[in-house]
Write a protein that holds these residues in place. Structure first.
Motif, short mmCIF file in Angstrom:
data_model
loop_
_atom_site.label_atom_id
_atom_site.label_comp_id
_atom_site.label_asym_id
_atom_site.label_seq_id
_atom_site.Cartn_x
_atom_site.Cartn_y
_atom_site.Cartn_z
N ASP A 68 -13.09 63.63 121.68
CA ASP A 68 -13.47 63.55 123.10
C ASP A 68 -14.93 63.90 123.33
OD1 ASP A 68 -10.91 62.83 123.75
OD2 ASP A 68 -10.25 64.86 124.22
N PRO A 71 -17.10 60.50 125.83
CA PRO A 71 -16.12 59.73 126.60
C PRO A 71 -16.61 58.31 126.89
CG PRO A 71 -17.22 61.32 128.01
CD PRO A 71 -17.65 61.64 126.61
N TYR A 72 -15.64 57.42 127.01
CA TYR A 72 -15.89 56.02 127.37
C TYR A 72 -16.79 55.29 126.39
CZ TYR A 72 -14.06 57.63 131.87
OH TYR A 72 -13.26 58.17 132.83
N SER A 104 -20.92 63.84 134.66
CA SER A 104 -20.46 62.76 135.54
C SER A 104 -21.26 62.67 136.81
CB SER A 104 -18.99 63.00 135.91
OG SER A 104 -18.86 64.20 136.68
N GLN A 109 -13.50 59.81 138.33
CA GLN A 109 -12.98 58.76 137.45
C GLN A 109 -12.46 57.59 138.28
OE1 GLN A 109 -9.19 59.24 135.13
NE2 GLN A 109 -10.61 59.39 133.39
N SER A 139 -10.51 59.90 127.91
CA SER A 139 -10.96 59.08 129.03
C SER A 139 -10.70 57.59 128.77
CB SER A 139 -12.45 59.32 129.28
OG SER A 139 -12.68 60.68 129.61
N THR A 140 -10.93 57.15 127.55
CA THR A 140 -10.70 55.74 127.23
C THR A 140 -9.20 55.42 127.30
OG1 THR A 140 -12.66 55.65 125.84
CG2 THR A 140 -10.98 53.96 125.45
N ASP A 142 -7.11 56.85 129.30
CA ASP A 142 -6.83 56.75 130.74
C ASP A 142 -7.28 55.39 131.28
OD1 ASP A 142 -5.83 59.29 130.71
OD2 ASP A 142 -7.66 60.24 131.49
#
Length: 906
Positions: A68, A71-72, A104, A109, A139-140, A142
């Motif tokens: 993690d 993220p993304y 962020s 999100q 996150s990915t 999700d």
């Protein structure tokens, strides 16, 4: 479509369907799983190219093994696609710090996902690919759930890939996949290992290499294309396990706990499989520690539960772990297994690896005898060879082995032959002292290798030196067998009679049965079929005590029935023999192989072509041994008769085996027919002349080859050489091995009638009555040859002016060809039917789809690429091509393209 992946057309079709739905406005998600190296990336790359060809934006993102921490990451990767740069720049949230791996900036999100959904809607049609989801951050994951649930409409397709072998029982992707695969918009695919044929085709695209290497790589790779590619490259450099592959495999081992690695290393020493109790004893761990370690290994997919033990997920993983062990560590663990095991084969393996040569010799001898009893001749031969290799290095080897070296070496040679390797058997026997027993077996196997003169001389010496007991009976029976076909044919019967007398007196049942078989074929050849069958049936009355001899008796009985028109009897005896060979492990022995091709020929002759094609599908085209090549050559009967794809490839692969007379006779004879159906009589004559040069003048096989040669000369419009061909056929028909008349059964008589009619047709002298004789001769049950003879009869009747009779015979032939699926014959009949005005040339009868296929055929594309272009199955293309050929009266794809142009269809 640029190309269809080998062995993955079904999976690619499924993905293309999701893409098709997206193109029409129904969004969808596809999840593609499979082991590392199984071909997920290749498959998705092919889909991406297809999507680009259709005008889709293709966004590809890759997960990395970073947890993690970032993220993304795959989304960031995908949004770097240049074609959507402006759309991304217009959405600050998609180019903000969140996607750069930073904070962020207070963005939620939900806003991010909404902006991405808006982007996909703007740039559609779009294909979004997220690779290696087993490494995806939270996150990915999700994001994947969000897209799968929210994308319902629009020209959007999402594809994710993941490694199934990395999904241990607590992997966070597991519950995500379980949730998503229940959704109606999600298509789930799991790539299975490729079949052996597909793996062979894949390897053949990588470069030229010996078939033996390909077979070895296919066996070791177990259906994994990446493993196969690495092993293939390593084989070229003389390596067994390439470093890249070993590193990949070991990377999954190194994440295990120390206890789990200890258990896995011990399991690797055991081999591919190991029992639970023995593994625990060898590791020395307590029950709780052992079970926790095993649970960890199994959850990561390195071992699988197999009955009361475990099996490595892949043999190469076992090999990599074993290779990684230190030498001393290996020796100690092998010794530990040897103390616990009782199975002779396993004991031999561990004793040898643990440098206990005396233990290895004793266990190998026991393992060989056990394998022999259980019908595993190849394994028995391997174990006996191991004993022989250790013999001079172990004191008192004879006591440990339980028999002397000569007896064991003789047993090893017999097992080599029973497993289908007569060359190996001969080589072993030639290295032994020349006792009567050794020479008898040597002569027997040399005869099976068509070295008749050498076999006869050695058999005679065996008779001279053998004592007057069962050994003399066996030597005499082998001598009779060597003599029955050849210039000394007349000496075979006295030798067989004497063998029978000595065998009955000494109780040598094997020699008695062998002598009865030789007497049976001798009397059949002399024309006394009834007497011959009595001998053969006597040979079958009870077991000889030697499985190879029993198989020989069943094969000869089946062959005699076949040659004399009793197809049901031939089928019965061949089926009995095949069952016996399968039950006793002699499938690849000389007669185990011969029985299989004879059973195939019965199906072929009886017109059971669907069944024959199913059987022939098991006769692999990529062959490595003479026995495999022999079966492969027989598959050509149905493939040429039906005009199937793959004939040229099979012939190319058989070419190295044309030094074997029987393989050359079968495969080149069918190659000649294939060339004739494809309007290439010059090539057909090359094959005919090559086959004739390898046959003895008295061989009745000449008759069929000569008939094919006369057909080729007629197509060439040449008469030179025709008289030589018909005289060769007449000599083979009328002259036996001893120079006297050869008794022919119905099949031989029919082929001779066909050769005579072909010779007369070539000279313009054939008559309807002559061709009626050919039809009648084959009408004992040979469906296809009856239809081919009716074709010529119809032509002869039409030439004689009897139009009604010609059309009646033509109709019967056409109906038979249609029922058989004999496309080349059906095409020839359609052409003749149009010339004779029995049918009109079809005009405008191709369907729209057939016209599409014809256009691609005219471009020179094979069925595989046509299937890709039109998004239909390859088998469907094959059906369309067959229909096109029939409707246009074409015999080849090139001919169909030419006809299409001539008729203005292109």
């Amino acid at each position: 479509m640029t190309r269809v992946l080998i062995g993955r057309s079904t999976e690619l079709d499924a993905l293309v369907q999701v893409l098709d739905a997206a193109a029409s406005g129904t969004a969808g998600v596809a999840l593609v799983g499979g082991d590392a190296g199984i071909g997920k990336t290749r498959l998705v790359t092919e889909l991406a190219q297809e999507a680009r060809d259709r005008g889709f934006h293709v966004l590809v993102g890759q997960c990395a093994e970073l947890g993690d921490a970032l993220p993304y990451l795959p989304l960031l990767d995908a949004l770097r696609e240049p074609s959507i740069r402006e759309a991304v720049e217009a959405r600050p949230i998609l180019r903000g710090e969140m996607l750069d791996g930073g904070a962020s900036s207070g963005l939620t999100q939900q806003r991010l996902f909404g902006s991405l959904l808006d982007l996909l809607g703007e740039v559609q049609p779009v294909l979004l690919v997220l690779e290696d989801l087993h490494w995806a951050d939270r996150s990915t994951r999700d994001l994947l759930i969000f897209l799968s649930r929210m994308i319902q409409s629009g020209r959007v397709c999402v594809v994710g890939t993941y490694r199934t072998d990395d999904l241990h029982r607590r992997h966070p992707l597991r519950p995500v996949l379980a949730e998503l695969q229940r959704l109606p918009t999600v298509t789930a695919l799991e790539l299975r290992p490729l079949a052996a044929d597909d793996m062979t085709d894949f390897l053949s695209t990588l470069g030229e290499v010996r078939q033996a290497v390909i077979s070895q790589v296919v066996a070791r790779a177990e259906g994994n294309p990446f493993y196969a590619e690495e092993l293939f490259a390593a084989a070229a450099d003389g390596e067994s396990m390439p470093d890249t592959l070993a590193s990949l495999l070991m990377s999954r081992v190194e994440v295990l706990s120390e206890e789990a690695q200890r258990v896995l290393r011990a399991a690797a020493v055991a081999g591919r499989k190991v029992s639970d109790g023995v593994l625990r004893e060898v590791t020395g761990l307590g029950i709780a520690e052992f079970e926790e370690a095993v649970r960890e290994i199994v959850s990561r997919g390195l071992l699988r539960v197999d009955g009361y033990g475990y099996i490595f997920r892949h043999a190469l993983l076992q090999e990599a772990v074993y290779t990684d062990l230190l030498p001393g560590e290996r020796t100690r663990v092998h010794a530990a297994f040897a103390r616990l095991l009782t199975d002779p084969a396993e004991l031999a393996h561990h004793h040898l690896a643990g440098h206990d040569l005396a233990g290895a010799l004793k266990a190998s001898a026991e393992a060989g005898r056990l394998a022999e009893r259980y019908g595993a001749p190849a394994e028995a031969h391997r174990h006996y060879d191991q004993v022989l290799s250790l013999w001079d290095r172990v004191p008192d080897a004879e006591t440990l082995a339980g028999e002397d070296r000569l007896a064991l070496a003789l047993r090893s040679a017999v097992m080599a032959s029973d497993s289908g390797d007569n060359h190996r058997a001969v080589a072993q026997l030639q290295a032994l002292p020349a006792t009567s027993e050794v020479e008898e077996r040597l002569a027997y196997y040399l005869y099976e290798l068509n070295q008749d003169e050498s076999a006869t001389a050695i058999a005679e010496n065996a008779v001279r030196t053998a004592p007057d007991d069962g050994r003399r009976a066996r030597a005499l029976s082998t001598l009779a067998r060597c003599l029955w076909w050849g210039p000394r044919h007349s000496e075979a019967r006295p030798a067989a009679v004497e063998a029978l007398e000595v065998a009955q007196r000494s109780g040598a049942r094997e020699a008695e049965v062998s002598a009865l078989i030789t007497l049976g074929v001798y009397e059949e050849l002399e024309g006394d079929l009834e007497r011959g069958l009595k001998y053969l049936d006597a040979a079958l009355d009870s077991s000889s005590g030697d499985l190879a001899t029993d198989l020989r008796a069943l094969f000869i009985r089946s062959r005699v029935s076949f040659d004399h028109g009793d197809l049901s009897g031939a089928a019965e005896f061949a089926s009995r023999g095949i069952r016996l060979a399968q039950e006793t492990g002699l499938t690849w022995s000389t007669y185990g192989t011969d029985l299989r091709f004879l059973r195939f020929l019965v199906h072929y002759a009886a017109g059971e072509w669907d069944h024959a094609q199913t059987v022939a599908a098991g006769f692999g085209a990529r062959v490595g041994t003479v026995q495999e090549a022999l079966l492969s050559s027989f598959a050509l009967f149905i493939e040429v008769g039906r005009g199937l794809d793959g004939v040229e490839e099979r012939l190319d692969l058989l070419r190295p085996f044309w030094t074997d007379d029987l393989i050359a006779y079968m495969s080149r004879g069918m190659a000649a027919e294939h060339a004739l159906w494809n309007r290439d009589p010059a090539t057909a004559m090359e094959h005919v002349e090559a086959v004739l040069s390898s046959l003895t003048p008295a061989d009745p096989g000449i008759i069929r080859v000569a008939a094919t040669g006369l057909w080729a000369l007629a197509d060439l419009g040449r008469t030179d050489g025709a008289d030589a061909l018909i005289e060769a056929a007449r000599h083979g028909y009328t002259t036996g091995p001893s120079g006297r008349r050869n008794a022919m059964g119905p099949e031989g008589q029919a082929w001779m009638a066909r050769a005579e009619a072909e010779w007369a047709r070539l000279h313009g002298r054939d008559t309807p009555d002559q061709w009626r004789g050919v039809v009648a001769a084959f009408d004992y049950g040979f469906t296809y040859e009856v239809a081919r003879a009716r074709w010529r009869l119809a032509e002869s009747l039409a030439a004689a002016g009897d139009r009604d009779a010609a059309q009646a015979e033509w109709t019967l032939a056409r109906d038979a060809a249609t029922q058989l699926g004999a496309r080349p014959l059906a095409t020839a009949l359609e052409e003749f039917g149009r010339r004779a005005r029995f049918v009109e040339r079809p005009a405008g009868v191709l369907t729209a789809r057939e016209l599409e296929v014809l256009r691609l055929v005219a471009e020179g594309l094979p069925n595989r690429e046509i299937a890709g272009r039109l998004f239909i199955a390859q088998k469907t293309v094959s059906v369309h091509v067959s229909n096109i050929l029939a409707k246009l009266g074409a015999s080849t794809r090139t001919h169909a393209a030419a006809e299409g142009r001539r008729l203005g269809l292109l």
